[in-house]
Write a protein that holds these residues in place. Structure first.
Motif, short mmCIF file in Angstrom:
data_model
loop_
_atom_site.label_atom_id
_atom_site.label_comp_id
_atom_site.label_asym_id
_atom_site.label_seq_id
_atom_site.Cartn_x
_atom_site.Cartn_y
_atom_site.Cartn_z
N LEU A 1 0.76 -1.02 0.14
CA LEU A 1 -0.07 -0.11 -0.01
C LEU A 1 0.77 1.29 -0.02
O LEU A 1 0.38 2.40 0.02
CB LEU A 1 -0.89 0.01 1.07
CG LEU A 1 -1.97 -1.00 1.28
CD1 LEU A 1 -2.76 -1.13 2.42
CD2 LEU A 1 -3.00 -0.78 0.08
N GLY A 2 2.03 0.89 -0.14
CA GLY A 2 3.16 2.21 -0.10
C GLY A 2 3.33 2.86 1.32
O GLY A 2 3.89 3.93 1.51
N GLU A 3 2.91 2.28 2.54
CA GLU A 3 2.88 2.57 3.78
C GLU A 3 4.32 2.10 4.25
O GLU A 3 4.46 1.13 5.25
CB GLU A 3 1.77 2.06 4.58
CG GLU A 3 0.33 2.82 4.14
CD GLU A 3 -0.74 2.36 4.79
OE1 GLU A 3 -0.72 1.42 5.68
OE2 GLU A 3 -1.92 2.51 4.38
N MET A 4 5.33 2.60 3.92
CA MET A 4 6.48 2.14 4.29
C MET A 4 7.19 2.32 5.81
O MET A 4 7.94 1.32 6.32
CB MET A 4 7.69 2.75 3.28
CG MET A 4 7.30 2.49 1.81
SD MET A 4 6.94 0.66 1.37
CE MET A 4 8.53 -0.08 1.70
N ASP A 5 6.62 3.33 6.34
CA ASP A 5 7.02 3.59 7.75
C ASP A 5 6.56 2.37 8.57
O ASP A 5 6.99 1.90 9.48
CB ASP A 5 6.53 5.11 8.44
CG ASP A 5 7.53 6.07 7.69
OD1 ASP A 5 8.70 5.73 7.10
OD2 ASP A 5 6.87 7.12 7.82
N ASP A 6 5.21 2.25 8.28
CA ASP A 6 4.49 1.04 8.93
C ASP A 6 5.05 -0.17 8.78
O ASP A 6 4.95 -1.17 9.53
CB ASP A 6 2.96 1.12 8.72
CG ASP A 6 2.03 2.47 9.52
OD1 ASP A 6 2.73 2.74 10.46
OD2 ASP A 6 1.08 2.54 9.15
N ALA A 7 5.48 -0.39 7.52
CA ALA A 7 6.04 -1.71 7.10
C ALA A 7 7.04 -1.98 7.89
O ALA A 7 7.32 -3.15 8.39
CB ALA A 7 6.27 -1.82 5.56
N ARG A 8 7.98 -0.72 8.25
CA ARG A 8 9.37 -1.13 8.79
C ARG A 8 8.88 -1.60 10.20
O ARG A 8 9.54 -2.15 10.94
CB ARG A 8 10.30 0.08 8.64
CG ARG A 8 11.04 0.25 7.26
CD ARG A 8 11.99 1.39 7.29
NE ARG A 8 11.15 2.69 7.23
CZ ARG A 8 10.97 3.08 5.90
NH1 ARG A 8 11.28 2.61 4.76
NH2 ARG A 8 10.41 4.49 5.82
N LYS A 9 8.04 -0.66 10.76
CA LYS A 9 7.58 -0.86 12.19
C LYS A 9 7.11 -2.33 12.49
O LYS A 9 7.65 -3.00 13.39
CB LYS A 9 6.39 0.12 12.60
CG LYS A 9 6.21 -0.17 13.97
CD LYS A 9 4.78 0.76 14.31
CE LYS A 9 3.51 0.35 13.46
NZ LYS A 9 2.34 1.14 14.15
N TYR A 10 6.39 -3.03 11.58
CA TYR A 10 5.84 -4.27 11.79
C TYR A 10 6.92 -5.18 11.50
O TYR A 10 6.96 -6.41 12.34
CB TYR A 10 4.60 -4.54 10.93
CG TYR A 10 3.38 -3.71 11.10
CD1 TYR A 10 2.92 -3.61 12.49
CD2 TYR A 10 2.68 -3.08 10.27
CE1 TYR A 10 1.90 -2.98 13.03
CE2 TYR A 10 1.67 -2.21 10.44
CZ TYR A 10 1.10 -2.10 11.90
OH TYR A 10 -0.05 -1.42 12.12
N ALA A 11 7.80 -4.88 10.79
CA ALA A 11 9.03 -5.78 10.38
C ALA A 11 9.94 -5.97 11.78
O ALA A 11 10.37 -6.70 12.07
CB ALA A 11 9.74 -5.31 9.17
#
Length: 284
Positions: free
Chosen positions: A268-278
């Motif tokens: 979805l292009g929500e890279m900050d959240d992607a990094r957070k969950y990773a």
């Protein structure tokens, strides 16, 4: 005492369950042989509790040990031996299993796939459970999807014959068939089955139940595979909240949904959240 341990495990108090089992095993070890039925049963429950805590290698090692004991003392055709074969196959076919582990699980399950049918060849509750485990194992192998579908159709027909529509087992089987249809890119069939399974679970068990959460997780996975990322994200966030509350932040199932969620939000292009969950999945 084993029943107390099982009750603890069923309500998420796995460490207390483990303590009870170890205490009972210690008491019995001074009075009974290691190959006695009570000690084998206790070790079997202990392996299940270890696996439920995510300590899969410990569970696998213990299961292999007691399976070898049963093979030596009871033989291959004994019901406990076949039950332990099923236990080991489930441990080997967990979500992060290697290809070799998945293949071993299939070989084990194929040995016992018809073991609990009636003499007339009819299905029983136990034979359906084993067949379902084998179908799920097939489903994880891209070249065995047709085998998985044939097995699942057999299971659903057998369960309907035994229990009618919408039995507890039937809900599981429909959800699994829905996941298979997702892998085959039969999106409409997959969604219809998984929505039906989720609706039944919510109605009969409530939303705050691990069986319901698993149905929700399966539907979210299907949405993600179909490119419906906003719908997938919504469900995965609900699954994550439930997993943390019911199983804890470090449980393998919680880590698994964090990985799925990181992948979904990245698309979805929500890279900050992607990094957070990773980072949460990696433990930092």
């Amino acid at each position: 005492m084993y029943s107390l341990a099982t009750k603890y495990a069923n309500i998420g108090r796995a460490s207390e369950a483990e303590g009870v089992i170890l205490e009972v095993l210690s008491f019995r070890a001074a009075r009974q042989r290691q190959d006695s039925d009570p000690i084998i049963s206790g070790k079997r429950i202990l392996a299940w509790v270890l696996g439920d805590q995510g300590r899969r290698q410990e569970a696998e090692d213990l299961q292999r040990s007691i399976l070898e004991t049963c093979r030596r003392t009871k033989g291959e055709q004994d019901d406990m031996t076949k039950t332990l074969i099923n236990d080991l196959s489930l441990t080997l076919s967990h979500g992060d299993a290697s290809t070799e582990q998945q293949q071993e699980a299939i070989l084990l399950l194929e040995q016992i796939s018809d073991a609990w049918k009636t003499p007339e060849g009819n299905e029983t509750e136990k034979s359906l459970s084993i067949a379902n485990n084998l179908a799920v194992a097939y489903m994880k192998q891209q070249n065995r999807l047709e085998d998985a579908e044939a097995m699942m159709q057999r299971i659903i027909a057998g369960d309907r014959s035994l229990h009618g529509e919408d039995s507890d087992g039937g809900v599981v089987y429909k959800s699994n068939l829905g996941e298979l249809y997702s892998r085959q890119k039969k999106w409409e069939e997959a969604e219809n089955l998984q929505l039906e399974a989720l609706e039944i679970r919510e109605r009969t068990l409530g939303k705050d139940n691990l069986a319901t959460v698993q149905c929700m997780s399966s539907l979210g996975w299907t949405y993600g595979q179909h490119g419906r990322f906003q719908e997938a994200k919504k469900l995965q966030l609900q699954v994550l909240e439930s997993r943390i509350r019911l199983q804890g932040a470090t449980h393998p199932d919680t880590i698994h949904i964090l990985g799925n969620l990181a992948e979904t939000v990245s698309k979805l292009g929500e890279m900050d959240d992607a990094r957070k969950y990773a980072r949460m999945a990696l433990g930092y």
